[in-house]
Scaffold this motif. Structure first.
Motif, PDB file in Angstrom:
ATOM      1  N   ARG A   1       1.133  -1.009   0.571  1.00  0.00           N
ATOM      2  CA  ARG A   1      -0.591   0.085  -0.304  1.00  0.00           C
ATOM      3  C   ARG A   1       0.766   1.307  -0.134  1.00  0.00           C
ATOM      4  NH1 ARG A   1      -2.073   1.986   5.521  1.00  0.00           N
ATOM      5  NH2 ARG A   1      -0.459   1.184   6.825  1.00  0.00           N
ATOM      6  N   THR A   2       0.494   2.157   0.020  1.00  0.00           N
ATOM      7  CA  THR A   2       0.846   3.621  -0.448  1.00  0.00           C
ATOM      8  C   THR A   2       0.762   4.563  -0.105  1.00  0.00           C
ATOM      9  OG1 THR A   2       0.852   3.047  -2.927  1.00  0.00           O
ATOM     10  CG2 THR A   2       1.730   5.523  -2.730  1.00  0.00           C
ATOM     11  N   ILE A   3       1.504   5.160   1.618  1.00  0.00           N
ATOM     12  CA  ILE A   3       0.930   6.194   2.467  1.00  0.00           C
ATOM     13  C   ILE A   3       1.239   7.057   1.986  1.00  0.00           C
ATOM     14  CG2 ILE A   3       1.734   6.316   4.876  1.00  0.00           C
ATOM     15  CD1 ILE A   3       0.751   3.797   4.768  1.00  0.00           C
ATOM     16  N   LEU A   4       0.299   8.320   1.628  1.00  0.00           N
ATOM     17  CA  LEU A   4       0.712  10.051   1.337  1.00  0.00           C
ATOM     18  C   LEU A   4       0.590  10.368   2.347  1.00  0.00           C
ATOM     19  CD1 LEU A   4      -2.359   9.734  -1.391  1.00  0.00           C
ATOM     20  CD2 LEU A   4      -0.027   9.318  -1.666  1.00  0.00           C
ATOM     21  N   LEU A   5       2.173  10.793   2.436  1.00  0.00           N
ATOM     22  CA  LEU A   5       2.545  11.777   3.121  1.00  0.00           C
ATOM     23  C   LEU A   5       1.545  13.646   3.890  1.00  0.00           C
ATOM     24  CD1 LEU A   5       6.060  11.443   3.629  1.00  0.00           C
ATOM     25  CD2 LEU A   5       4.269  10.610   4.918  1.00  0.00           C
ATOM     26  N   PRO A   6       1.309  14.185   4.646  1.00  0.00           N
ATOM     27  CA  PRO A   6       0.607  15.148   4.744  1.00  0.00           C
ATOM     28  C   PRO A   6       2.089  16.045   4.103  1.00  0.00           C
ATOM     29  CG  PRO A   6      -0.238  14.036   6.646  1.00  0.00           C
ATOM     30  CD  PRO A   6       0.917  13.538   5.843  1.00  0.00           C
ATOM     31  N   ARG A   7       1.388  17.272   3.598  1.00  0.00           N
ATOM     32  CA  ARG A   7       2.906  17.661   3.589  1.00  0.00           C
ATOM     33  C   ARG A   7       3.140  19.025   4.484  1.00  0.00           C
ATOM     34  NH1 ARG A   7       5.800  19.215   0.029  1.00  0.00           N
ATOM     35  NH2 ARG A   7       6.753  20.719  -0.981  1.00  0.00           N
ATOM     36  N   LYS A   8       2.809  19.107   5.662  1.00  0.00           N
ATOM     37  CA  LYS A   8       3.763  19.654   6.762  1.00  0.00           C
ATOM     38  C   LYS A   8       4.380  18.781   7.397  1.00  0.00           C
ATOM     39  CE  LYS A   8       2.092  22.321  11.449  1.00  0.00           C
ATOM     40  NZ  LYS A   8       1.504  21.963  11.899  1.00  0.00           N
ATOM     41  N   LEU A   9       3.858  17.644   7.249  1.00  0.00           N
ATOM     42  CA  LEU A   9       5.034  16.637   8.022  1.00  0.00           C
ATOM     43  C   LEU A   9       5.921  15.332   6.896  1.00  0.00           C
ATOM     44  CD1 LEU A   9       4.930  14.199   9.596  1.00  0.00           C
ATOM     45  CD2 LEU A   9       3.834  12.880   8.916  1.00  0.00           C
ATOM     46  N   GLN A  10       5.368  15.746   6.091  1.00  0.00           N
ATOM     47  CA  GLN A  10       7.093  16.558   4.792  1.00  0.00           C
ATOM     48  C   GLN A  10       7.895  16.594   5.016  1.00  0.00           C
ATOM     49  OE1 GLN A  10       5.392  15.876   0.865  1.00  0.00           O
ATOM     50  NE2 GLN A  10       7.443  15.650  -0.079  1.00  0.00           N
ATOM     51  N   LYS A  11       8.066  18.304   5.125  1.00  0.00           N
ATOM     52  CA  LYS A  11       8.830  19.658   5.795  1.00  0.00           C
ATOM     53  C   LYS A  11       9.277  19.014   6.894  1.00  0.00           C
ATOM     54  CE  LYS A  11       6.259  22.923   2.093  1.00  0.00           C
ATOM     55  NZ  LYS A  11       5.293  24.221   3.130  1.00  0.00           N
ATOM     56  N   GLU A  12       8.557  18.428   7.544  1.00  0.00           N
ATOM     57  CA  GLU A  12       8.832  18.521   9.516  1.00  0.00           C
ATOM     58  C   GLU A  12       9.997  17.007   8.688  1.00  0.00           C
ATOM     59  OE1 GLU A  12       7.001  18.957  12.562  1.00  0.00           O
ATOM     60  OE2 GLU A  12       5.396  19.775  11.586  1.00  0.00           O
ATOM     61  N   LEU A  13       9.520  15.734   7.710  1.00  0.00           N
ATOM     62  CA  LEU A  13      10.762  15.250   8.229  1.00  0.00           C
ATOM     63  C   LEU A  13      11.958  15.360   7.595  1.00  0.00           C
ATOM     64  CD1 LEU A  13       7.977  12.268   8.389  1.00  0.00           C
ATOM     65  CD2 LEU A  13       8.896  12.562  10.067  1.00  0.00           C
ATOM     66  N   LEU A  14      11.608  15.873   6.390  1.00  0.00           N
ATOM     67  CA  LEU A  14      12.807  16.720   5.409  1.00  0.00           C
ATOM     68  C   LEU A  14      14.188  17.807   6.498  1.00  0.00           C
ATOM     69  CD1 LEU A  14      11.322  16.869   1.941  1.00  0.00           C
ATOM     70  CD2 LEU A  14      12.969  15.402   2.735  1.00  0.00           C
ATOM     71  N   HIS A  15      12.971  18.478   6.906  1.00  0.00           N
ATOM     72  CA  HIS A  15      13.890  19.264   7.989  1.00  0.00           C
ATOM     73  C   HIS A  15      14.757  18.928   8.925  1.00  0.00           C
ATOM     74  CE1 HIS A  15      14.816  22.793  10.560  1.00  0.00           C
ATOM     75  NE2 HIS A  15      14.453  22.229  11.075  1.00  0.00           N
ATOM     76  N   TYR A  16      14.152  17.238   9.843  1.00  0.00           N
ATOM     77  CA  TYR A  16      14.616  16.840  10.570  1.00  0.00           C
ATOM     78  C   TYR A  16      16.077  16.124  10.076  1.00  0.00           C
ATOM     79  CZ  TYR A  16      15.418  12.391  13.808  1.00  0.00           C
ATOM     80  OH  TYR A  16      16.179  11.385  14.764  1.00  0.00           O
TER      81      TYR A  16
END
Length: 169
Positions: free
Chosen positions: A151-166
């Motif tokens: 299955r494919t999990i779509l990341l909410p944009r805000k979470l995506q930005k936070e994870l990339l920053h981390y």
């Protein structure tokens, strides 16, 4: 050595449980011969007794194993079907206040904080965290393959930005 003792203890508990189930079955049937109909009646008895479906299925699994071992495999019965619950009961869900409180405590440990954000933001299981990597987060979707399902999990944009920053840190 300690690990061996723990395994031995678990085995003895499992055997005791197995023996309890078989003993209960023989108490139920009394002097009757073991037949498929008798086992079906026992299953009905368990259902009427108010046991949870999972408990009944565990008892039937033990009994079926015993029957197969005893050469009475043709007397085995099917377990009860259960419907998977997609949503958990409301009383088992975290409130928004509880979630915010947990996150504020977890902020002291950034890795834990982002793990919690990811689980709560996507609804994934803990075992699916290993599929999250920088490339998948950059794409905004994570492909998870577990138990012969993909299955494919779509990341909410805000979470995506936070994870990339981390990840940059």
């Amino acid at each position: 050595f300690e690990k061996h003792l723990i395994q031995e203890e678990r085995s003895s508990v499992t055997i005791e449980k197995y023996m309890r189930v078989v003993k209960k079955f023989f108490e139920f049937i009394g002097t009757q011969n073991v037949t498929k109909d008798v086992v079906i009646n026992y299953k009905r008895f368990l259902i009427k007794s108010g046991y949870a479906v999972r408990s009944i299925n565990a008892m039937l699994a033990s009994l079926n194993s015993f029957l197969a071992y005893s050469g009475l495999g043709d007397c085995r019965v099917k377990s009860m079907k259960t419907q998977k619950q997609i949503y958990c009961k409301e009383d088992k869900e975290l409130t928004k206040a509880e979630y915010i409180r947990l996150l504020s405590i977890a902020k002291k440990q950034p890795r834990l904080y982002y793990v919690m954000q990811t689980i709560c933001g996507t609804g994934i299981r803990v075992s699916e965290l290993s599929y999250f990597n920088v490339e998948a987060v950059q794409r905004g979707e994570v492909v998870v393959s577990c138990k012969n399902k993909t299955r494919t999990i779509l990341l909410p944009r805000k979470l995506q930005k936070e994870l990339l920053h981390y990840a940059k840190q």
